[in-house]
Write a protein that holds these residues in place. Structure first.
Motif, mmCIF file in Angstrom:
data_model
loop_
_atom_site.group_PDB
_atom_site.id
_atom_site.type_symbol
_atom_site.label_atom_id
_atom_site.label_comp_id
_atom_site.label_asym_id
_atom_site.label_seq_id
_atom_site.Cartn_x
_atom_site.Cartn_y
_atom_site.Cartn_z
ATOM 1 N N ARG A 63 12.239 -4.453 0.637
ATOM 2 C CA ARG A 63 13.439 -4.589 -0.193
ATOM 3 C C ARG A 63 13.219 -4.025 -1.596
ATOM 4 N N LYS A 64 11.956 -3.976 -2.011
ATOM 5 C CA LYS A 64 11.617 -3.485 -3.360
ATOM 6 C C LYS A 64 10.544 -2.405 -3.225
ATOM 7 N N PRO A 65 10.928 -1.178 -2.886
ATOM 8 C CA PRO A 65 9.945 -0.123 -2.629
ATOM 9 C C PRO A 65 9.064 0.196 -3.828
ATOM 10 N N GLU A 66 9.535 -0.129 -5.033
ATOM 11 C CA GLU A 66 8.711 0.131 -6.213
ATOM 12 C C GLU A 66 7.418 -0.677 -6.193
ATOM 13 N N LEU A 67 7.399 -1.746 -5.400
ATOM 14 C CA LEU A 67 6.201 -2.574 -5.280
ATOM 15 C C LEU A 67 5.030 -1.780 -4.697
ATOM 16 N N LEU A 68 5.332 -0.757 -3.910
ATOM 17 C CA LEU A 68 4.293 -0.010 -3.215
ATOM 18 C C LEU A 68 3.977 1.324 -3.867
ATOM 19 N N GLU A 69 4.643 1.644 -4.944
ATOM 20 C CA GLU A 69 4.417 2.913 -5.620
ATOM 21 C C GLU A 69 2.986 2.987 -6.157
ATOM 22 N N GLY A 70 2.325 4.102 -5.889
ATOM 23 C CA GLY A 70 0.992 4.317 -6.399
ATOM 24 C C GLY A 70 -0.110 3.712 -5.577
ATOM 25 N N LEU A 71 0.230 3.054 -4.463
ATOM 26 C CA LEU A 71 -0.818 2.459 -3.618
ATOM 27 C C LEU A 71 -1.426 3.532 -2.722
ATOM 28 N N THR A 77 3.178 -8.993 -5.923
ATOM 29 C CA THR A 77 3.005 -8.052 -7.021
ATOM 30 C C THR A 77 2.132 -6.888 -6.568
ATOM 31 N N ARG A 78 2.322 -5.747 -7.212
ATOM 32 C CA ARG A 78 1.527 -4.565 -6.894
ATOM 33 C C ARG A 78 0.056 -4.825 -7.194
ATOM 34 N N ARG A 79 -0.221 -5.577 -8.234
ATOM 35 C CA ARG A 79 -1.617 -5.889 -8.597
ATOM 36 C C ARG A 79 -2.299 -6.671 -7.481
ATOM 37 N N GLU A 80 -1.604 -7.650 -6.914
ATOM 38 C CA GLU A 80 -2.183 -8.441 -5.824
ATOM 39 C C GLU A 80 -2.459 -7.571 -4.594
ATOM 40 N N ILE A 81 -1.507 -6.687 -4.282
ATOM 41 C CA ILE A 81 -1.669 -5.830 -3.102
ATOM 42 C C ILE A 81 -2.816 -4.858 -3.304
ATOM 43 N N ALA A 82 -2.895 -4.240 -4.487
ATOM 44 C CA ALA A 82 -3.978 -3.306 -4.779
ATOM 45 C C ALA A 82 -5.327 -4.004 -4.762
ATOM 46 N N ALA A 83 -5.382 -5.226 -5.287
ATOM 47 C CA ALA A 83 -6.635 -5.982 -5.304
ATOM 48 C C ALA A 83 -7.098 -6.293 -3.882
ATOM 49 N N ALA A 84 -6.153 -6.625 -3.011
ATOM 50 C CA ALA A 84 -6.508 -6.915 -1.618
ATOM 51 C C ALA A 84 -7.054 -5.667 -0.933
ATOM 52 N N ARG A 85 -6.403 -4.532 -1.144
ATOM 53 C CA ARG A 85 -6.899 -3.283 -0.550
ATOM 54 C C ARG A 85 -8.299 -2.972 -1.056
ATOM 55 N N ASN A 86 -8.538 -3.121 -2.357
ATOM 56 C CA ASN A 86 -9.847 -2.835 -2.930
ATOM 57 C C ASN A 86 -10.915 -3.809 -2.431
ATOM 58 N N ALA A 87 -10.474 -5.005 -2.036
ATOM 59 C CA ALA A 87 -11.409 -6.018 -1.536
ATOM 60 C C ALA A 87 -11.704 -5.863 -0.047
ATOM 61 N N GLY A 88 -11.080 -4.876 0.602
ATOM 62 C CA GLY A 88 -11.386 -4.605 1.999
ATOM 63 C C GLY A 88 -10.335 -5.039 2.995
ATOM 64 N N ALA A 89 -9.122 -5.332 2.519
ATOM 65 C CA ALA A 89 -8.061 -5.745 3.448
ATOM 66 C C ALA A 89 -7.628 -4.580 4.322
ATOM 67 N N TRP A 90 -7.540 -4.818 5.624
ATOM 68 C CA TRP A 90 -6.962 -3.831 6.543
ATOM 69 C C TRP A 90 -5.444 -3.832 6.399
ATOM 70 N N SER A 91 -4.906 -5.030 6.277
ATOM 71 C CA SER A 91 -3.479 -5.226 6.060
ATOM 72 C C SER A 91 -3.323 -6.550 5.333
ATOM 73 N N LEU A 92 -2.085 -6.875 4.993
ATOM 74 C CA LEU A 92 -1.853 -8.046 4.155
ATOM 75 C C LEU A 92 -0.640 -8.812 4.666
ATOM 76 N N HIS A 93 -0.754 -10.119 4.696
ATOM 77 C CA HIS A 93 0.335 -10.997 5.105
ATOM 78 C C HIS A 93 0.260 -12.267 4.268
ATOM 79 N N SER A 94 1.349 -12.637 3.661
ATOM 80 C CA SER A 94 2.715 -12.208 3.886
ATOM 81 C C SER A 94 3.227 -11.430 2.678
#
Length: 254
Positions: free
Chosen positions: A246-254, A223-240
């Motif tokens: 496949r769903k580019p809308e997931l990254l909109e607004g990041l 989810t976009r919320r999970e990805i944004a939360a990881a970035r805000n928490a200091g993630a350099w990158s995220l896996h998995s």
């Protein structure tokens, strides 16, 4: 030699691969990218606008990575000529489902490699020989495969076995190419083979620490919320993050 070569392994559809490359290019500003493609030949032929190489190897295309002992030997070999021509001093190797979240991801890894005086760094590096580690125990069903390292080891203790995640590793090019030149006669899972070969060739293998909560082979960030939360928490990158391309809308607004 200078610069960083970024090798991205994928088997997804061509449109998803193109979105992946675009994200890496725009976010990290690294133009030296090679897609090592393990999907169908038909989808491979559709790829354009970036360097690509087809990896035709059943040991790359496995359903159960651990039990079928997935290998990246063919990826290393397939990238050899391209890497030599690139003239890059460093190599970043990762899989399609690592999502970069900071613009200077590869530079951060380069600085970390230099600070630790390492030849290769990666996530979740550990020594596993003589432990209950799942990969080590599975290989003990054919223990002779783990003795292959002794044939070329320059280490005093030739029985050391290391484990490291297959995604997100960062290398000095000399180390990457020498590890890629080694063919293990018996099947060894890549998470054991890659760091153990590097170690026994005499290279310095060290761990990327402080990012463990964002680097998991078991959890899917979807989810976009999970990805944004990881970035805000200091993630350099995220896996998995397998569905991002496949769903580019997931990254909109990041």
């Amino acid at each position: 030699m200078s610069g960083i070569a970024n090798i991205l392994i994928s088997h997804q559809r061509a449109d998803a691969v193109s979105r992946m490359v675009e994200w890496w290019r725009e976010l990290t500003n690294v133009g030296t990218i090679l897609v090592a493609y393990g999907g169908s030949r038909e989808e491979f032929e559709k790829l354009s606008g970036f360097d690509k190489v087809y990896v035709d190897d059943d040991r790359l295309r496995v359903a159960d990575a651990q039990r079928e002992r997935q290998s990246y030997e063919s990826v290393f070999r397939a990238a050899e000529q391209w890497l030599e021509a690139s003239g890059c001093a460093f190599v970043h190797l990762t899989e399609f489902d690592e999502l970069p979240l900071v613009y200077d991801l590869l530079e951060r890894k380069r600085v970390l490699l230099e600070e630790m005086e390492a030849d290769v760094i990666g996530y979740n590096l550990r020594r596993v020989d003589g432990t209950h580690h799942a990969h080590y125990q599975w290989h003990m069903s054919t223990p002779s495969c783990l003795s292959d390292f002794r044939d070329f080891s320059v280490r005093k203790d030739s029985g050391i076995i290391l484990s490291m995640y297959g995604f997100g590793s960062f290398w000095r090019t000399k180390c990457f190419r020498e590890v890629g030149s080694v063919h293990l006669p018996q099947d060894v899972y890549l998470e054991i083979a890659i760091p153990s070969v590097a170690h026994h060739l005499g290279f310095r293998v060290k761990s990327i620490d402080g990012q463990g909560s964002f680097m998991s082979p078991f959890r899917e960030f979807s989810t976009r919320r999970e990805i944004a939360a990881a970035r805000n928490a200091g993630a350099w990158s995220l896996h998995s993050v397998k569905i991002a391309w496949r769903k580019p809308e997931l990254l909109e607004g990041l």
